[in-house]
Design an enzyme around this catalytic site. Structure first.
Site, PDB file in Angstrom:
ATOM      1  N   ARG A  47       0.883  -1.227   0.153  1.00 26.91           N
ATOM      2  CA  ARG A  47      -0.202  -0.163   0.098  1.00 26.91           C
ATOM      3  C   ARG A  47       0.962   1.274  -0.026  1.00 26.91           C
ATOM      4  O   ARG A  47       0.408   2.244  -0.551  1.00 26.91           O
ATOM      5  CB  ARG A  47      -1.097  -0.054   1.202  1.00 26.91           C
ATOM      6  N   SER A  48       2.090   1.268   0.661  1.00 22.77           N
ATOM      7  CA  SER A  48       2.903   2.527   0.582  1.00 22.77           C
ATOM      8  C   SER A  48       3.293   2.513  -1.000  1.00 22.77           C
ATOM      9  O   SER A  48       3.506   3.826  -1.317  1.00 22.77           O
ATOM     10  CB  SER A  48       4.086   2.027   1.319  1.00 22.77           C
ATOM     11  N   ARG A  58       0.787  12.742  -9.853  1.00 27.31           N
ATOM     12  CA  ARG A  58       0.431  14.076  -9.448  1.00 27.31           C
ATOM     13  C   ARG A  58       1.629  14.941  -9.953  1.00 27.31           C
ATOM     14  O   ARG A  58       1.812  15.950 -10.617  1.00 27.31           O
ATOM     15  CB  ARG A  58       0.322  14.594  -7.988  1.00 27.31           C
ATOM     16  N   HIS A  61       1.647  15.393 -13.332  1.00 32.57           N
ATOM     17  CA  HIS A  61       0.525  16.494 -14.039  1.00 32.57           C
ATOM     18  C   HIS A  61       1.302  17.710 -13.834  1.00 32.57           C
ATOM     19  O   HIS A  61       0.781  18.911 -14.438  1.00 32.57           O
ATOM     20  CB  HIS A  61      -0.500  16.264 -12.747  1.00 32.57           C
ATOM     21  N   SER A  87       8.758   3.584   3.171  1.00 34.90           N
ATOM     22  CA  SER A  87       8.537   2.433   4.154  1.00 34.90           C
ATOM     23  C   SER A  87       8.505   2.668   5.615  1.00 34.90           C
ATOM     24  O   SER A  87       9.133   3.358   6.110  1.00 34.90           O
ATOM     25  CB  SER A  87       9.945   1.842   3.730  1.00 34.90           C
ATOM     26  N   GLY A  88       7.482   2.235   5.973  1.00 33.30           N
ATOM     27  CA  GLY A  88       7.047   2.216   7.614  1.00 33.30           C
ATOM     28  C   GLY A  88       8.162   1.861   8.263  1.00 33.30           C
ATOM     29  O   GLY A  88       8.601   2.670   9.075  1.00 33.30           O
ATOM     30  N   SER A  89       8.671   0.531   8.145  1.00 27.67           N
ATOM     31  CA  SER A  89       9.632   0.132   8.834  1.00 27.67           C
ATOM     32  C   SER A  89      10.776   0.540   8.453  1.00 27.67           C
ATOM     33  O   SER A  89      12.058   0.689   9.245  1.00 27.67           O
ATOM     34  CB  SER A  89       9.583  -1.334   8.739  1.00 27.67           C
ATOM     35  N   GLU A  91      12.823  -1.276   6.599  1.00 27.00           N
ATOM     36  CA  GLU A  91      13.579  -2.634   6.629  1.00 27.00           C
ATOM     37  C   GLU A  91      13.346  -3.275   5.520  1.00 27.00           C
ATOM     38  O   GLU A  91      13.883  -4.253   5.346  1.00 27.00           O
ATOM     39  CB  GLU A  91      13.629  -3.153   8.041  1.00 27.00           C
ATOM     40  N   SER A 150      -2.190   1.038   8.024  1.00 29.43           N
ATOM     41  CA  SER A 150      -3.024   1.924   7.410  1.00 29.43           C
ATOM     42  C   SER A 150      -2.826   3.270   7.811  1.00 29.43           C
ATOM     43  O   SER A 150      -2.865   4.262   6.941  1.00 29.43           O
ATOM     44  CB  SER A 150      -4.604   1.735   7.872  1.00 29.43           C
ATOM     45  N   GLU A 153       0.070   4.828   6.084  1.00 29.28           N
ATOM     46  CA  GLU A 153      -0.261   4.993   4.500  1.00 29.28           C
ATOM     47  C   GLU A 153      -1.005   6.051   4.208  1.00 29.28           C
ATOM     48  O   GLU A 153      -0.918   6.745   3.260  1.00 29.28           O
ATOM     49  CB  GLU A 153      -0.631   3.576   3.996  1.00 29.28           C
ATOM     50  N   ASP A 161       0.294  14.691  -1.136  1.00 30.15           N
ATOM     51  CA  ASP A 161      -0.508  15.615  -1.723  1.00 30.15           C
ATOM     52  C   ASP A 161      -0.252  17.276  -1.240  1.00 30.15           C
ATOM     53  O   ASP A 161      -0.294  18.197  -1.821  1.00 30.15           O
ATOM     54  CB  ASP A 161      -2.153  15.373  -1.303  1.00 30.15           C
TER      55      ASP A 161
END
Length: 186
Positions: A47-48, A58, A61, A87-89, A91, A150, A153, A161
């Site tokens: 999801r990332s 964007r 654009h 990346s959240g972690s 790693e 979640s 992300e 944005d």
């Protein structure tokens, strides 16, 4: 039993609390690096990665030479280019390898992460730390009702944005000028 809209209200409340936890100085450094770089590459897994794809769209654009790492139409990274890794972690093995390769080619690496002390954080030339918890919820000091990563992300999507809005301000762009670069084969 909660209604879906009650969950939505809770999610929006969580997101509104993340804003004060993001460094504007880190964000501005990223915006300036995007302005100075020849090409921009964005990498992320799961999801990332999808949030990163929306960011690249964007940037396109706005007339920025931007690419999603791993797509068939991605250009080659060269000295003077920027790789943004979400990346959240910090790693994820494939993303670590991509960051290492970008550094070896003379690229600048920016990490968008919960974990600035991670492997990707250590490789990065600049870091924007976002609040949230990693998908196993073992890293991050933020409480969330949401599953896995979640909150991170969603925060990443809204942060990307917001980077676009800041870039538009600095370049004197508005939505009308950007719409000319919107896909027209649909």
């Amino acid at each position: 039993m909660k209604k879906t809209t009650e969950y939505l209200a809770q999610v929006v409340q969580e997101l509104s609390q993340t804003v004060q936890l993001i460094s504007d100085a880190e964000a501005e450094k990223l915006v300036n690096q995007i302005l100075e770089s020849k090409k921009i590459f964005v990498a992320g897994a799961g999801r990332s990665g999808l949030m990163g794809k929306s960011f690249v769209m964007r940037m396109m654009h706005m007339g920025i030479d931007a690419y999603v790492v791993g797509e068939t139409v991605t250009a080659n990274l060269e000295k003077g280019d920027l790789l943004i890794v979400g990346s959240g972690s910090g790693e994820t093995k494939t993303l670590v390898a991509i960051a290492e390769k970008a550094k070896s080619l003379g690229g600048t690496v920016a990490a968008i992460t919960i974990s600035p002390e991670s492997t990707i954080g250590a490789l990065a030339d600049m870091i924007v730390t976002l609040p949230g918890v990693t998908k196993d919820q073992s890293t991050g000091d933020y409480k969330t009702i949401q599953p896995m990563g979640s909150l991170f992300e969603q925060t990443m999507l809204l942060f990307y944005d917001s980077v676009i809005l800041r870039f538009m301000e600095k370049k004197g762009l508005d939505s009308t000028k950007m719409y000319g670069k919107h896909a027209n084969l649909e």
